[in-house]
Design a protein around this motif. Structure first.
Motif, PDB file in Angstrom:
ATOM      1  N   PRO A 104       0.830  -1.198   0.000  1.00  0.00           N
ATOM      2  CA  PRO A 104       0.000   0.000   0.000  1.00  0.00           C
ATOM      3  C   PRO A 104       0.865   1.248   0.000  1.00  0.00           C
ATOM      4  CG  PRO A 104       0.076  -0.972   2.183  1.00  0.00           C
ATOM      5  CD  PRO A 104       0.742  -1.938   1.254  1.00  0.00           C
ATOM      6  N   ILE A 105       0.292   2.341  -0.489  1.00  0.00           N
ATOM      7  CA  ILE A 105       1.039   3.602  -0.512  1.00  0.00           C
ATOM      8  C   ILE A 105       1.436   4.011   0.890  1.00  0.00           C
ATOM      9  CG2 ILE A 105       0.856   6.066  -1.048  1.00  0.00           C
ATOM     10  CD1 ILE A 105      -0.875   5.349  -3.405  1.00  0.00           C
ATOM     11  N   SER A 106       0.508   3.898   1.828  1.00  0.00           N
ATOM     12  CA  SER A 106       0.810   4.169   3.228  1.00  0.00           C
ATOM     13  C   SER A 106       0.751   2.862   3.989  1.00  0.00           C
ATOM     14  CB  SER A 106      -0.204   5.147   3.820  1.00  0.00           C
ATOM     15  OG  SER A 106      -0.115   6.388   3.172  1.00  0.00           O
ATOM     16  N   PRO A 107       1.800   2.465   4.734  1.00  0.00           N
ATOM     17  CA  PRO A 107       1.785   1.206   5.441  1.00  0.00           C
ATOM     18  C   PRO A 107       0.695   1.177   6.498  1.00  0.00           C
ATOM     19  CG  PRO A 107       3.602   2.562   6.165  1.00  0.00           C
ATOM     20  CD  PRO A 107       2.986   3.258   4.998  1.00  0.00           C
ATOM     21  N   THR A 108       0.131   0.007   6.718  1.00  0.00           N
ATOM     22  CA  THR A 108      -0.906  -0.122   7.728  1.00  0.00           C
ATOM     23  C   THR A 108      -0.286  -0.226   9.102  1.00  0.00           C
ATOM     24  OG1 THR A 108      -0.917  -2.523   7.662  1.00  0.00           O
ATOM     25  CG2 THR A 108      -2.311  -1.386   6.056  1.00  0.00           C
ATOM     26  N   ALA A 109      -1.109  -0.218  10.107  1.00  0.00           N
ATOM     27  CA  ALA A 109      -0.619  -0.271  11.481  1.00  0.00           C
ATOM     28  C   ALA A 109      -0.350  -1.683  11.930  1.00  0.00           C
ATOM     29  CB  ALA A 109      -1.652   0.366  12.414  1.00  0.00           C
ATOM     30  N   ASP A 110      -0.680  -2.670  11.103  1.00  0.00           N
ATOM     31  CA  ASP A 110      -0.528  -4.050  11.544  1.00  0.00           C
ATOM     32  C   ASP A 110       0.802  -4.649  11.156  1.00  0.00           C
ATOM     33  OD1 ASP A 110      -3.062  -4.218  12.736  1.00  0.00           O
ATOM     34  OD2 ASP A 110      -3.970  -4.439  10.747  1.00  0.00           O
ATOM     35  N   THR A 111       1.284  -4.347   9.951  1.00  0.00           N
ATOM     36  CA  THR A 111       2.563  -4.893   9.523  1.00  0.00           C
ATOM     37  C   THR A 111       3.373  -3.828   8.831  1.00  0.00           C
ATOM     38  OG1 THR A 111       1.620  -5.633   7.437  1.00  0.00           O
ATOM     39  CG2 THR A 111       1.706  -7.250   9.246  1.00  0.00           C
ATOM     40  N   ILE A 112       4.662  -3.831   9.100  1.00  0.00           N
ATOM     41  CA  ILE A 112       5.582  -2.890   8.481  1.00  0.00           C
ATOM     42  C   ILE A 112       6.778  -3.689   8.012  1.00  0.00           C
ATOM     43  CG2 ILE A 112       7.007  -0.858   8.839  1.00  0.00           C
ATOM     44  CD1 ILE A 112       5.133  -0.201  11.203  1.00  0.00           C
ATOM     45  N   ASP A 113       7.147  -3.566   6.740  1.00  0.00           N
ATOM     46  CA  ASP A 113       8.280  -4.317   6.213  1.00  0.00           C
ATOM     47  C   ASP A 113       9.583  -3.710   6.672  1.00  0.00           C
ATOM     48  OD1 ASP A 113       6.796  -6.143   4.944  1.00  0.00           O
ATOM     49  OD2 ASP A 113       6.907  -5.218   2.949  1.00  0.00           O
ATOM     50  N   VAL A 114      10.361  -4.477   7.427  1.00  0.00           N
ATOM     51  CA  VAL A 114      11.711  -4.072   7.798  1.00  0.00           C
ATOM     52  C   VAL A 114      12.581  -5.301   7.694  1.00  0.00           C
ATOM     53  CG1 VAL A 114      11.012  -2.226   9.334  1.00  0.00           C
ATOM     54  CG2 VAL A 114      11.303  -4.509  10.241  1.00  0.00           C
ATOM     55  N   SER A 115      13.870  -5.111   7.905  1.00  0.00           N
ATOM     56  CA  SER A 115      14.795  -6.232   7.825  1.00  0.00           C
ATOM     57  C   SER A 115      14.744  -7.058   9.086  1.00  0.00           C
ATOM     58  CB  SER A 115      16.213  -5.690   7.608  1.00  0.00           C
ATOM     59  OG  SER A 115      17.138  -6.712   7.685  1.00  0.00           O
ATOM     60  N   ASP A 116      14.691  -8.405   8.923  1.00  0.00           N
ATOM     61  CA  ASP A 116      14.640  -9.234  10.119  1.00  0.00           C
ATOM     62  C   ASP A 116      16.018  -9.622  10.608  1.00  0.00           C
ATOM     63  OD1 ASP A 116      13.919 -12.478   8.561  1.00  0.00           O
ATOM     64  OD2 ASP A 116      15.409 -10.969   8.121  1.00  0.00           O
ATOM     65  N   GLY A 117      17.071  -9.292   9.873  1.00  0.00           N
ATOM     66  CA  GLY A 117      18.401  -9.623  10.336  1.00  0.00           C
ATOM     67  C   GLY A 117      18.984  -8.548  11.221  1.00  0.00           C
ATOM     68  N   ASP A 118      18.629  -7.295  10.960  1.00  0.00           N
ATOM     69  CA  ASP A 118      19.143  -6.171  11.727  1.00  0.00           C
ATOM     70  C   ASP A 118      18.011  -5.187  11.916  1.00  0.00           C
ATOM     71  OD1 ASP A 118      21.659  -3.599  11.044  1.00  0.00           O
ATOM     72  OD2 ASP A 118      20.307  -3.919  12.709  1.00  0.00           O
ATOM     73  N   PRO A 119      17.622  -4.874  13.150  1.00  0.00           N
ATOM     74  CA  PRO A 119      16.476  -4.002  13.373  1.00  0.00           C
ATOM     75  C   PRO A 119      16.656  -2.597  12.844  1.00  0.00           C
ATOM     76  CG  PRO A 119      17.682  -4.350  15.415  1.00  0.00           C
ATOM     77  CD  PRO A 119      18.240  -5.309  14.413  1.00  0.00           C
ATOM     78  N   ILE A 150       3.339  -4.827  15.687  1.00  0.00           N
ATOM     79  CA  ILE A 150       3.309  -3.666  16.569  1.00  0.00           C
ATOM     80  C   ILE A 150       3.071  -4.101  18.011  1.00  0.00           C
ATOM     81  CG2 ILE A 150       1.904  -1.647  17.167  1.00  0.00           C
ATOM     82  CD1 ILE A 150       1.558  -1.098  14.265  1.00  0.00           C
ATOM     83  N   ASP A 151       3.781  -3.469  18.922  1.00  0.00           N
ATOM     84  CA  ASP A 151       3.536  -3.679  20.349  1.00  0.00           C
ATOM     85  C   ASP A 151       2.292  -2.876  20.731  1.00  0.00           C
ATOM     86  OD1 ASP A 151       3.481  -3.757  23.091  1.00  0.00           O
ATOM     87  OD2 ASP A 151       5.667  -3.640  23.311  1.00  0.00           O
ATOM     88  N   ARG A 162      -4.034   9.033  16.179  1.00  0.00           N
ATOM     89  CA  ARG A 162      -5.414   9.148  15.708  1.00  0.00           C
ATOM     90  C   ARG A 162      -5.686   8.429  14.394  1.00  0.00           C
ATOM     91  NH1 ARG A 162      -3.750  14.220  17.623  1.00  0.00           N
ATOM     92  NH2 ARG A 162      -4.803  14.853  19.537  1.00  0.00           N
ATOM     93  N   SER A 163      -4.667   7.876  13.753  1.00  0.00           N
ATOM     94  CA  SER A 163      -4.877   7.228  12.458  1.00  0.00           C
ATOM     95  C   SER A 163      -3.903   6.074  12.306  1.00  0.00           C
ATOM     96  CB  SER A 163      -4.667   8.233  11.316  1.00  0.00           C
ATOM     97  OG  SER A 163      -3.299   8.640  11.265  1.00  0.00           O
ATOM     98  N   ASP A 164      -4.131   5.278  11.250  1.00  0.00           N
ATOM     99  CA  ASP A 164      -3.204   4.177  10.966  1.00  0.00           C
ATOM    100  C   ASP A 164      -1.811   4.705  10.657  1.00  0.00           C
ATOM    101  OD1 ASP A 164      -5.113   2.290  11.379  1.00  0.00           O
ATOM    102  OD2 ASP A 164      -5.527   1.897   9.261  1.00  0.00           O
ATOM    103  N   GLU A 165      -1.731   5.841   9.956  1.00  0.00           N
ATOM    104  CA  GLU A 165      -0.423   6.413   9.654  1.00  0.00           C
ATOM    105  C   GLU A 165       0.290   6.833  10.930  1.00  0.00           C
ATOM    106  OE1 GLU A 165      -1.326   9.473   6.777  1.00  0.00           O
ATOM    107  OE2 GLU A 165      -0.458   8.227   5.189  1.00  0.00           O
ATOM    108  N   ASP A 166      -0.444   7.434  11.865  1.00  0.00           N
ATOM    109  CA  ASP A 166       0.149   7.797  13.155  1.00  0.00           C
ATOM    110  C   ASP A 166       0.718   6.570  13.845  1.00  0.00           C
ATOM    111  OD1 ASP A 166      -0.555  10.403  12.770  1.00  0.00           O
ATOM    112  OD2 ASP A 166      -2.141  10.446  14.287  1.00  0.00           O
ATOM    113  N   ARG A 167      -0.076   5.504  13.878  1.00  0.00           N
ATOM    114  CA  ARG A 167       0.365   4.294  14.585  1.00  0.00           C
ATOM    115  C   ARG A 167       1.553   3.637  13.879  1.00  0.00           C
ATOM    116  NH1 ARG A 167      -5.097   4.551  16.019  1.00  0.00           N
ATOM    117  NH2 ARG A 167      -5.834   3.866  13.978  1.00  0.00           N
ATOM    118  N   SER A 168       1.553   3.677  12.559  1.00  0.00           N
ATOM    119  CA  SER A 168       2.697   3.119  11.823  1.00  0.00           C
ATOM    120  C   SER A 168       3.973   3.912  12.093  1.00  0.00           C
ATOM    121  CB  SER A 168       2.397   3.113  10.319  1.00  0.00           C
ATOM    122  OG  SER A 168       1.368   2.218  10.009  1.00  0.00           O
TER     123      SER A 168
END
Length: 538
Positions: A104-119, A150-151, A162-168
């Protein structure tokens, strides 16, 4: 000509010609361990090299699942042919066998793609850069397709999201940005988490500036998220004026933390000049009577440590006295390691995590750049004598500091290496201020060798890697040989990926501009001011 038929593992992985020697010339030149390529397994023959579905591009695929690095970078779908590997993948990830959906253009608050080898790592380079960086690592690059959960407890504790973008953005700050800012890998000792998250839970202003800083870090990967971050940045700027009109200690701490984070955001942008005004505003807050009520508290230590760090580092670009020393003469500043205007900073969670190395080094750097500000005041023989006397006194101060450090045997190896690199960068900067920019001077050679040897011994993504930008720029600006320049460029490219802020990229571009003009004047300061006014080597 490779008559032996031997190919080392590194040359094989980056698809470069190998001369077959042991070690090969490429590994010898770059200082890498040279190992023979592992024999090909039977399954390698059954699975031909994969290419992207877009046949017009004809780029080799790195075969990361469920979405390869190039498709991840270009934000496109990734389709996989049915193979034996797909069957295995279904047992570990039920969604991996189907084509990946476009992000998606704006990532959701549930999953964010990052590297799993180095935070700290995220996709911010071109494919060619990735292959280049891959040649530097003794192990494969971290995968870039892990979903970061997300924690929810931290998010639910903050009512100003207040929004999914805020939470992301807030989650990105917690998981990535706060760790990139801290020199400590221990989250319990990270003031950007321990000090700021509770404050953000009670302050819309601090929440807004945190989201702005997070968006600055993320904008290269998700440019559209920057719009949300900019709105929050404007909101924080408006609200901080209200906070400054109140005398309560809580409000003054909120205001100071907000202004410092606004300064960080502008600095990490790499092109802004606005950070200077934020830094001056923070200086006024720290000296105000209302802020003195916080002296010796954790909040005070965090603010004074972060300000002192930024203040000292910014003197490299401004060639002026640190703001906390504003009004001191050259003689006054160079005759005392710490004056009363800079309160004594004892070891604490904040100082360890913000500096990573001895805070005294930052005082010494400020003194060197104050001296630089007095170069044009040498108008006669007497003023020249006074200038050189101050420089000699300052050099003695550095020697005294080093003697004290040698008695401290408790430093970790990486910390000691980063300390040595930073110390010699200060010494080289002092030499440039006093003697000029001759890159072939004997002292310059000694300083560059010490800096680069120390940097090379520090692992990638080390907790003190953020301390290396200033030493790398100082050493790189005086490096003449292509080998040393490439050594500096390689490490900066890795830091662009592991730390992620744009100012590192601009620092590298600054050096490349200096190198391109190396046949002429090597006075790199004039190049910096004309083309890279916002770069601060923090």
């Amino acid at each position: 000509m490779n008559s032996s038929g031997r190919v080392c593992a590194r040359c094989s992985r980056i698809k470069q010609r190998c001369d077959g020697n042991s070690p090969c010339s490429r590994c010898t030149r770059l200082g890498h361990m040279c190992k023979p390529r592992s024999p090909r397994s039977p399954c390698d023959k059954e699975n031909p090299v994969a290419f992207h579905a877009d046949s017009g591009r004809k780029k080799k695929c790195d075969e990361n699942r469920p979405r390869c690095s190039d498709c991840h970078r270009l934000n496109t779908g990734c389709q996989w042919p049915v193979s034996i590997d797909d069957t295995e993948l279904e047992h570990t990830d039920p969604d991996a066998s189907t084509p990946a959906c476009q992000m998606p253009i704006s990532p959701t608050a549930d999953t964010i793609d990052v590297s799993d080898g180095d935070p700290l790592a995220f996709d911010s380079t071109t494919l060619d850069d990735e292959e280049f960086i891959a040649s530097l690592f003794p192990h494969p690059l971290p995968k870039r397709n892990a979903a970061l959960v997300i924690d929810r407890s931290l998010l639910s504790a903050n009512p100003y999201l207040r929004s999914d973008e805020d939470r992301s953005l807030f989650n990105h700050y917690i998981q990535v940005v706060a760790r990139a800012l801290s020199r400590s890998h221990d989250s319990d000792r990270n003031p950007f988490l321990v000090t700021l998250l509770p404050l953000a839970a009670t302050s819309d202003t601090v929440t807004s500036v945190i989201l702005s800083l997070s968006g600055c870090h993320w904008r290269r990967v998700y440019p559209s998220i920057w719009r949300c971050a900019l709105r929050r940045q404007g909101k924080a700027l408006t609200q901080v004026n209200t906070l400054l009109g109140r005398l309560d200690r809580q409000y003054i701490f909120e205001a100071c933390a907000t202004v410092l984070l606004l300064c960080l955001t502008e600095l990490f942008d790499g092109t802004s000049r606005v950070w200077k005004w934020h830094l001056k505003a923070a200086s006024a807050i720290l000296k105000s009577p209302a802020f003195q009520d916080l002296v010796s508290t954790d909040e005070w230590t965090f603010c004074i440590s972060l300000f002192h760090y930024l203040d000292s580092m910014s003197t490299v670009s401004r060639c002026k006295a640190p703001l906390l020393h504003n009004g001191d003469s050259m003689t006054e500043l160079t005759t005392s390691l710490r004056r009363s205007s800079v309160p004594e900073l004892k070891r604490s969670q904040s100082t360890d995590a913000i500096y990573g190395i001895s805070p005294a080094l930052f005082d010494l750097l400020g003194m060197v750049n104050l001296l630089a500000n007095h170069r044009n005041k040498r108008v006669d023989e007497l003023s020249e004598i006074g200038f050189r006397a101050a420089a000699t006194h300052l050099e003695n101060r550095i020697d005294e500091w080093r003697a004290d450090q040698d008695h401290d045997a408790d430093q970790e190896p990486d910390t000691e290496r980063a300390t040595s690199a930073f110390e010699w960068a200060i010494r080289l900067r002092l030499h440039q201020v006093v003697e000029g920019y001759d890159p072939r001077h004997e002292f310059v050679e000694r300083a560059i060798v010490t800096i680069l040897d120390s940097v090379q011994e520090i692992p990638y993504a080390s907790r003190v890697e953020g301390c290396l930008l200033f030493p790398l720029v100082i050493a790189g600006s005086s490096s003449v040989s292509m080998e040393r320049r490439m050594m500096v460029k390689e490490r900066l490219m890795v830091m662009e990926n592991t730390l992620g802020f744009s100012h590192i990229q601009y620092a590298r571009q600054l050096l490349e501009t200096v190198w391109s003009e190396a046949e002429g004047d090597l006075n790199w300061a004039s190049v910096r001011y004309s083309q890279f006014p916002g770069v601060v080597f923090i």
